[in-house]
Enzyme design. Sequence first.
Site, PDB file in Angstrom:
ATOM      1  N   HIS A  34       0.824  -1.206   0.000  1.00 36.75           N
ATOM      2  CA  HIS A  34       0.000   0.000   0.000  1.00 36.75           C
ATOM      3  C   HIS A  34       0.857   1.255   0.000  1.00 36.75           C
ATOM      4  O   HIS A  34       2.054   1.192   0.268  1.00 36.75           O
ATOM      5  CB  HIS A  34      -0.904   0.017   1.231  1.00 36.75           C
ATOM      6  CG  HIS A  34      -0.113   0.093   2.509  1.00 36.75           C
ATOM      7  ND1 HIS A  34       0.514  -1.007   3.060  1.00 36.75           N
ATOM      8  CD2 HIS A  34       0.190   1.147   3.310  1.00 36.75           C
ATOM      9  CE1 HIS A  34       1.163  -0.636   4.149  1.00 36.75           C
ATOM     10  NE2 HIS A  34       0.988   0.670   4.326  1.00 36.75           N
ATOM     11  N   HIS A 115       5.428   6.223  -1.231  1.00 40.02           N
ATOM     12  CA  HIS A 115       6.208   5.015  -1.481  1.00 40.02           C
ATOM     13  C   HIS A 115       5.399   3.768  -1.152  1.00 40.02           C
ATOM     14  O   HIS A 115       4.385   3.843  -0.462  1.00 40.02           O
ATOM     15  CB  HIS A 115       7.495   5.024  -0.645  1.00 40.02           C
ATOM     16  CG  HIS A 115       7.232   4.875   0.821  1.00 40.02           C
ATOM     17  ND1 HIS A 115       6.824   5.921   1.622  1.00 40.02           N
ATOM     18  CD2 HIS A 115       7.312   3.787   1.636  1.00 40.02           C
ATOM     19  CE1 HIS A 115       6.666   5.492   2.863  1.00 40.02           C
ATOM     20  NE2 HIS A 115       6.947   4.193   2.899  1.00 40.02           N
TER      21      HIS A 115
END
Length: 172
Positions: A34, A115
């Site tokens: 995620h 990220h």
Amino acid sequence: MNYGIALFPSKKLQDLVNSYRKRYDTHYALVPPHLTLKTSFEATEDELNEITKELRQTASVTSPLQLSIKKVSSFAPVNNVIYLKVEPTNELQELHDRLHTGSLSSEPEYSFVPHITIGQNLSDDEHSDVLGSIKMLDITHEEVIDRFHLLYQLENGSWTVYETFLLGKESE
């Protein structure tokens, strides 16, 4: 209860990330790959009603987001986290900022660096070896994300979706 807000990439990207996470990420079994938009926060049931109302409103005024990955990077020496660097966009930053206002008002612990984690809690030597080998791969990926998710943490530490919010859709 603990909650968080995240974007989930496509299954194709999740499969690629998981091929590394199962070896290098101690949180592999706790949450799917995620992009964190808002880190863990506590909320009561009453607060949650106001939060979900605001999240629906935020989603309704936010267009789907372009997710672009062009390289692998690391947060070392601050910590030994290896990740796929998501190219920052104004739209992604604006969504992040909106999720830290209103009933979700808070000051993020770290600057927002979009990220997707590949590995964490690695020893210095393992971090150096893994980062060196993964950086040699040509990892590029582009996709459009059309939703974000409010997650909650279970007693065993794992995270599951509480509610999903479609971007660009008017509140019902």
